[in-house]
Scaffold this active site. Structure first.
Site, PDB file in Angstrom:
ATOM      1  N   ARG A   1     -85.944 -58.080 -31.277  1.00  0.00           N
ATOM      2  CA  ARG A   1     -85.581 -57.843 -29.871  1.00  0.00           C
ATOM      3  C   ARG A   1     -84.196 -57.172 -29.804  1.00  0.00           C
ATOM      4  NH1 ARG A   1     -81.649 -58.318 -26.379  1.00  0.00           N
ATOM      5  NH2 ARG A   1     -81.127 -60.344 -27.279  1.00  0.00           N
ATOM      6  N   ASP A   2     -83.163 -57.904 -30.178  1.00  0.00           N
ATOM      7  CA  ASP A   2     -81.798 -57.385 -30.062  1.00  0.00           C
ATOM      8  C   ASP A   2     -81.619 -56.147 -30.942  1.00  0.00           C
ATOM      9  OD1 ASP A   2     -79.149 -57.248 -29.313  1.00  0.00           O
ATOM     10  OD2 ASP A   2     -78.654 -59.294 -29.918  1.00  0.00           O
TER      11      ASP A   2
ATOM     12  N   HIS B   1     -73.895 -66.381 -31.575  1.00  0.00           N
ATOM     13  CA  HIS B   1     -74.546 -65.062 -31.664  1.00  0.00           C
ATOM     14  C   HIS B   1     -73.441 -64.005 -31.742  1.00  0.00           C
ATOM     15  CE1 HIS B   1     -77.819 -62.151 -30.221  1.00  0.00           C
ATOM     16  NE2 HIS B   1     -76.709 -61.445 -30.053  1.00  0.00           N
TER      17      HIS B   1
ATOM     18  N   HIS C   1     -71.847 -60.292 -32.939  1.00  0.00           N
ATOM     19  CA  HIS C   1     -72.084 -58.901 -33.339  1.00  0.00           C
ATOM     20  C   HIS C   1     -70.958 -58.483 -34.282  1.00  0.00           C
ATOM     21  CE1 HIS C   1     -75.318 -57.423 -30.456  1.00  0.00           C
ATOM     22  NE2 HIS C   1     -75.257 -58.727 -30.298  1.00  0.00           N
TER      23      HIS C   1
ATOM     24  N   CYS D   1     -76.125 -53.574 -27.904  1.00  0.00           N
ATOM     25  CA  CYS D   1     -76.250 -53.915 -26.497  1.00  0.00           C
ATOM     26  C   CYS D   1     -76.364 -52.606 -25.743  1.00  0.00           C
ATOM     27  CB  CYS D   1     -75.016 -54.703 -26.034  1.00  0.00           C
ATOM     28  SG  CYS D   1     -75.080 -55.144 -24.290  1.00  0.00           S
TER      29      CYS D   1
ATOM     30  N   ASN E   1     -75.660 -56.608 -34.768  1.00  0.00           N
ATOM     31  CA  ASN E   1     -75.585 -58.062 -34.996  1.00  0.00           C
ATOM     32  C   ASN E   1     -75.160 -58.283 -36.441  1.00  0.00           C
ATOM     33  OD1 ASN E   1     -77.184 -59.842 -32.757  1.00  0.00           O
ATOM     34  ND2 ASN E   1     -77.929 -57.764 -32.821  1.00  0.00           N
TER      35      ASN E   1
HETATM   36 ZN    ZN Z   1     -76.808 -59.542 -29.230  1.00  0.00          ZN
END
Ligand code: ZN
Length: 304
Positions: free
Chosen positions: A16-17, A210, A212, A243, A252
């Site tokens: 996803r990210d 989380h 990055h 993002c 990430n």
């Molecule tokens: Zn993220």
């Protein structure tokens, strides 16, 4: 010497990210193959889709097909990201295909406006309703506070403001709260202070880090969080990710680098590092460009 947690949970967020930041459309069949490889590496938590509007993030418009196509063991918990009530409606059409739904807000007003075109208050009002519906469906509700450690538009983000949003999510029924360093503005000293406070103020809630790696401090930040007792982390194979706003805020922390660090310190993850590296290399081949993960190149540490 600080005593580290003996084991941690790692959620893979690359599908996803990571994928949402890829400029070229990744074929659905490739996504399915890579997610299956991640599950074979032992990952028990994978964020696999987002129910954003297809015209906003076309890359993730095949979420339903991905959910139908993947073949992962029964004990893998699949997460989907839900941006609004419309997205929740759509996700519930495939309710039996996932286990956890994540709702989110940005801690800073400007980032929230640019990301979802609503105020924080409007977003949180919708989040309260969505959390109730998610719980009523028997799904786990996770919540994410983005820009928790700094906003690219507003700068410093007040700790009390971030934890206040987290407490509101918890009251609404979220059993896990993730704190996102969306554009890589955190530093290890602040991360320690932050997670010590978060763990104290959110009893009974799983607190997830989380980070990055935008400025190369992702692993140092993960270690800082670990040192004060955080035992839940999110990362992305191959260091994929970023993002949508602002453009270019990439990366990430790489799952394989994070897991390598944990294992070398004696912190268990239950994951196969060679399996993770294989999955990241497969992503590199699929995307046709060099990924920035270090372990892809170096492999696991060899002590012989
Ligand atoms: Zn993220």
């Amino acid at each position: 010497m600080t005593r580290l947690p003996s084991s941690v949970h790692v959620r893979e967020v690359g599908p996803r990210d990571g994928f949402q930041n890829e400029p070229e459309r990744i074929p659905t069949a490739d996504k399915i193959r890579l997610i299956n490889a991640l599950a074979r590496a032992g990952l028990k938590r994978i964020e696999v889709a987002s129910f954003v509007r297809p015209d906003v993030i076309p890359q993730l418009s095949d979420g339903v097909e991905v959910l139908h196509g993947i073949d992962v063991p029964d004990d893998v918990r699949l997460m989907v990201l839900i941006p609004n009530s419309r997205g929740l409606d759509n996700s519930l059409k495939v309710r039996d295909k996932f286990h956890e739904a994540a709702i989110f807000v940005s801690a800073s007003e400007t980032h929230n406006k640019k990301n979802v075109n609503r105020t924080v208050a409007e977003t949180m009002a919708d989040n309260d309703k969505m959390a109730a519906r998610i719980k009523a469906e028997g799904l786990d509700c996770a919540a994410v506070v983005a820009t928790s450690f700094g906003c690219p538009y507003e700068g410093k983000v007040d700790l009390d403001r971030v934890l206040g949003l987290a407490e509101r999510f918890a009251e609404a029924g979220a059993t896990e709260i993730g704190f996102g360093d969306t554009t890589g503005m955190a530093n290890p000293a602040y991360v320690k202070e932050f997670f010590a406070a978060a763990l104290e103020r959110l009893p009974g809630v799983e607190v997830t880090a989380h980070f990055h790696n935008t400025r190369g401090q992702g692993l140092a930040n993960a270690f800082a969080a670990l040192e004060v007792g955080c035992s839940s982390f999110e990362s992305s194979f191959g260091e994929l990710g970023g993002c949508p706003v602002p453009p270019g805020s990439t990366g990430n922390i790489a799952t394989e680098d994070l897991v390598s660090m944990f294992h070398e310190m004696g912190v268990e993850t239950g994951l196969s590092l060679p399996g993770l590296i294989d999955a990241a290399r497969a992503a590199q081949d699929t995307l046709g460009r060099k990924l920035t993960s270090h372990s892809i190149v170096a492999g696991p540490v060899n002590w012989n």
